[in-house]
Design a protein around this motif. Structure first.
Motif, PDB file in Angstrom:
ATOM      1  N   UNK A 297      47.632  66.792  36.839  1.00 36.24           N
ATOM      2  CA  UNK A 297      48.287  66.516  35.558  1.00 36.24           C
ATOM      3  C   UNK A 297      49.641  65.832  35.737  1.00 36.24           C
ATOM      4  N   UNK A 298      50.045  65.626  36.993  1.00 35.62           N
ATOM      5  CA  UNK A 298      51.323  64.962  37.253  1.00 35.62           C
ATOM      6  C   UNK A 298      52.507  65.884  37.220  1.00 35.62           C
ATOM      7  N   UNK A 299      52.310  67.200  37.142  1.00 42.93           N
ATOM      8  CA  UNK A 299      53.407  68.178  37.129  1.00 42.93           C
ATOM      9  C   UNK A 299      53.660  68.653  38.559  1.00 42.93           C
ATOM     10  N   UNK A 300      54.305  67.784  39.342  1.00 45.07           N
ATOM     11  CA  UNK A 300      54.416  68.015  40.780  1.00 45.07           C
ATOM     12  C   UNK A 300      55.287  69.222  41.122  1.00 45.07           C
ATOM     13  N   UNK A 301      56.323  69.485  40.320  1.00 41.53           N
ATOM     14  CA  UNK A 301      57.209  70.604  40.628  1.00 41.53           C
ATOM     15  C   UNK A 301      56.464  71.931  40.521  1.00 41.53           C
ATOM     16  N   UNK A 302      55.724  72.112  39.426  1.00 43.43           N
ATOM     17  CA  UNK A 302      54.955  73.353  39.245  1.00 43.43           C
ATOM     18  C   UNK A 302      53.821  73.425  40.269  1.00 43.43           C
ATOM     19  N   UNK A 303      53.192  72.267  40.550  1.00 41.81           N
ATOM     20  CA  UNK A 303      52.098  72.233  41.530  1.00 41.81           C
ATOM     21  C   UNK A 303      52.577  72.721  42.891  1.00 41.81           C
ATOM     22  N   UNK A 304      53.776  72.272  43.313  1.00 41.09           N
ATOM     23  CA  UNK A 304      54.290  72.665  44.620  1.00 41.09           C
ATOM     24  C   UNK A 304      54.515  74.157  44.716  1.00 41.09           C
TER      25      UNK A 304
END
Length: 788
Positions: free
Chosen positions: A673-680
């Motif tokens: 979804x492009x939410x890299x901060x939460x993904x990390x």
């Protein structure tokens, strides 16, 4: 003992490539008379008959004289004191006629003739292979090729190792050979062998010992010194004989096509049609010769018509049979030689051969043979190796066995003749139950799951007690993997309930090996068996696994229908866990097809069932599915709420691994979804949970996902660091699929950096792993390599 005339006539006819019908047409002697002469029933042929046969066989003067001489002393033995004094033949010329349609074998001829000409002193060369592979034809042509280099002549003797009547005794063989050299044979084998060695010591000649039964038959017939070239042909292994060995296999396709065209007298026959005939003949030269002769005698038949007739396995050997010299007759000789042996292993090999004819498996193993024969595996190996020795079985690798296509047909015919219906059913049932026991024991190690745990019968596991560890089970299944789909398909015809049992149990193994196509095939094989609705749990499991296999293959649209039917069967079964499983899987598939709003109600129902039944993992997976669906709609708060609920449902001690799986999937969803901060954060949490749970391979997998996240962020060095750490873990624990996945991702990072050579290197290694293990994903890697 069979007469020398019968043996001479038969070997001259076979060497000439003639059937009894063809020899009859050329000589004017009736087929019945020729058959009688070759069997030794008619003992005194008239001189005119002998002359006519010699003319048709194109025998040279020495060969004619030998044939006439054999006719005149029919019935005499090596110890008959009334034997006339042998005619001196200081320089015999006994090689059979070299067929004019000999084709191919270029490489073999080159190697064989060079060896025979360059050997120092006595050279012994053995040519071995299955019946009909062309051993005698090659040996005769090679002997003719080198004949001029051996001025003292050529001796030829058919040892009758495989044929009508018993093999020629060494003393009888020495008697014939000594007489042909002008020597008087003594009455005992030791003296005869010594006199034969003496007779050859000062000679340079070619000695062709054809159709040997075994090494012991040959030993007394070998020169001790001098410059002779000895060629031995046999269907048995001659590894203990010494000298050079040529194990003959099928010739290349182009040579086989040329052979078919020459024999059928159709030089312009379509290549594709000829190739199909060769394929149906299994590349066996004798079969190709029979096919060519059939086409030559039926000039109105297109080659494609014969190919169609040969495609029917039930009558293939009939199509390749001309009088007594066809493929079936040749293979039967090998079987009869074993059946008439005094060695109990040979006799057991006949029964084993018939039992192997029951199996549809391409690759045969000692485990399969042991189950079919109801014998210990080490004992089965001894018998299998005996079949290898006589070239009724091939062995492509240690512990692996394979039947030639035409030999398989012969094995099936023998099974019909030898085995009763109860025998066949018992043998097949033993094998299917053995596979099922190992499969379900492997499922037990992986964790059956709630529904399968209640569905199985614990007695199914009893047949795998000799495999005490998970590693033993997995190694066994890996060895048998090429047979598993075929076993389920065959069981579906013979034992429907066992087939369903086996297909449902294979879930855990195929998921571990990611063998999605094979998982699809086994469930397709039993789908019609569960559709009657008698066992709705089994029906729901098969339909669910079928849909899940489609989904794993990326065939999401094809997964929808079986999963809808699975939901219906699960509801009818009353198994709430199965219903929740099918609903969750269906919601995931709908999400992947873009039908987000359609998927949400199914996931909601799965969550409600899991909570109502008190099955936290089932409710958690439904919450995960809901979170992914809502994230796709942009409802981020609802997505986060469901992700949090999924984690909160798995708080009991020992559930760290499953919490790690939820966190990993959440991280992947946010990355997509492009939410890299939460993904990390989610992926790091998953890594810590996996470390806490002490599971290694999931750590490698989440490290790979972290690497893919860093690549998406453009942080390439960090991506490579994560993936290198994951690669080390995968290598340390021997998980080749995980290694391939990480190498594929590493290649993508290198490509993003513009380092194409490094990218291609990683993709080539990954492709090699996929091809070695026949894993899904090889096609995508080939596309990557082709596009860069």
């Amino acid at each position: 003992m069979e007469s020398q005339f019968a043996a001479l006539l038969r070997r001259h006819r076979i060497a000439a490539g003639l059937t009894q019908d063809e020899l009859s047409a050329g000589s004017g002697v009736s087929v019945q008379a020729i058959s009688t002469l070759e069997r030794g029933t008619r003992r005194y042929p008239q001189p005119g008959t002998v002359e006519a046969l010699a003319d048709a066989l194109h025998l040279d003067p020495d060969q004619r004289a030998a044939l006439a001489s054999a006719a005149s002393r029919r019935g005499k033995t090596g110890t008959d004191k009334q034997r006339p004094k042998p005619t001196v033949a200081a320089s015999p010329r006994q090689l059979p006629f070299a067929s004019g349609d000999f084709t191919g074998r270029v490489r073999e001829m080159d190697l064989l003739t060079k060896h025979l000409l360059n050997a120092k002193g006595v050279s012994v060369t053995a040519i071995t292979g299955m019946g009909g592979i062309g051993k005698t034809t090659l040996a005769v042509h090679a002997a003719h090729q080198i004949a001029d280099h051996f001025p003292d002549g050529q001796l030829y003797l058919d040892l009758r190792g495989f044929g009508i009547g018993p093999p020629l005794e060494p003393l009888d063989a020495l008697t014939y050979l000594l007489e042909d050299l002008g020597e008087t044979p003594p009455a005992d084998v030791a003296t005869a062998s010594a006199r034969f060695r003496t007779a050859l010591a000062d000679r340079r000649l070619v000695l062709l010992l054809d159709n040997a039964s075994d090494q012991e038959q040959i030993r007394q017939l070998l020169p001790g010194s001098g410059g002779c070239a000895v060629i031995v042909t046999s269907r048995r292994s001659m590894a203990g004989l010494g000298g050079r060995h040529f194990q003959l296999g099928e010739p290349p396709l182009d040579e086989s096509i040329e052979m078919l065209r020459r024999i059928s007298e159709r030089p312009d026959a379509p290549e594709d049609d000829c190739a199909e005939v060769v394929r149906q003949c299994g590349g066996l030269p004798l079969a190709i010769r029979m096919a060519g002769a059939r086409l030559a005698s039926r000039p109105t038949w297109p080659v494609a018509h014969l190919a169609e007739r040969l495609a029917d396995g039930r009558r293939r050997l009939d199509e390749l049979q001309l009088d007594d010299s066809g493929v079936r007759a040749t293979l039967v000789l090998s079987i009869e030689q074993l059946a008439g042996s005094d060695d109990p292993v040979d006799v057991q090999a006949v029964t084993m051969f018939a039992l192997l004819g029951l199996s549809d498996s391409v690759d045969l193993t000692s485990a399969l043979a042991a189950a079919l024969s109801n014998s210990p595996e080490p004992e089965a190996v001894v018998v299998l190796e005996r079949l290898v020795d006589v070239h009724l079985l091939a062995t492509p690798g240690p512990g692996q066995y394979r039947l030639h296509d035409l030999v398989r047909v012969a094995a099936r015919e023998l099974s019909e003749q030898m085995l009763t219906e109860p025998d066949k059913e018992a043998a097949n049932t033993r094998w299917i139950k053995r596979v099922s026991a190992v499969v379900w024991r492997g499922s037990e190690y992986a964790g059956h799951g709630v529904t399968r745990e209640k569905w199985i019968d614990k007695e199914w596991l009893a047949g795998a007690d000799d495999l005490p560890t998970a590693e033993d089970i997995l190694a066994w299944l890996d060895r048998e993997r090429p047979n598993l789909v075929g076993t389920v398909q065959q069981a579906a015809q013979l034992h429907p309930m066992l087939a369903i049992q086996l297909a449902i149990g294979l879930n855990a193994y195929y998921a571990l090996r990611r063998a999605w196509l094979e998982w699809l095939q086994v469930n397709e094989a039993v789908l019609r068996l569960v559709s009657a609705g008698q066992d709705r749990v089994a029906e729901g499991l098969v339909l669910h696994d079928l849909g899940a296999a489609h989904a794993e293959l990326g065939q999401y649209e094809q997964a929808v229908t079986p999963l809808l039917r699975a939901v219906e069967a699960a509801e009818a079964s009353g198994d709430g866990n199965l219903q929740a499983l099918c609903l969750s899987s269906l919601s995931h598939v709908l999400e992947r097809t873009g039908r987000i709003t359609d998927g949400i109600p199914y996931a909601e129902r799965a969550r409600a069932i899991g909570l109502r039944l008190g099955i936290p993992p089932r409710a958690a997976w439904a919450c995960l599915a809901l979170g992914m669906l809502y994230l796709k709609t942009g409802a981020t708060e609802a997505a986060e709420r469901h992700f949090t609920e999924a984690m909160d449902l798995l708080v009991e001690p020992g559930q760290e691994k499953y919490r790690g799986m939820i966190a990993q999937n959440v991280g992947v969803a946010y990355r997509e979804a492009g939410r890299y901060d939460i993904a990390g954060k989610a992926l790091q949490e998953g890594l810590e949970l996996y470390r806490l749970a002490g599971v290694a391979i999931p750590q490698a997998e989440v490290l790979n996902e972290l690497g893919r996240l860093r690549m998406a962020e453009g942080r390439f060095d960090e991506a490579i660091a994560f993936q290198s750490e994951g690669l080390a873990i995968a290598g340390q624990h021997g998980d080749w699929l995980c290694e391939a996945d990480i190498r594929k991702s590493l290649g993508e990072v290198h490509r993003a950096q513009g380092r194409l050579p490094e990218a291609r290197r990683e993709w080539r290694i990954a492709l090699s792993i996929h091809e070695q293990h026949d894993a899904h994903g090889a096609a995508h890697l080939r596309d990557l390599l082709a596009s860069t």
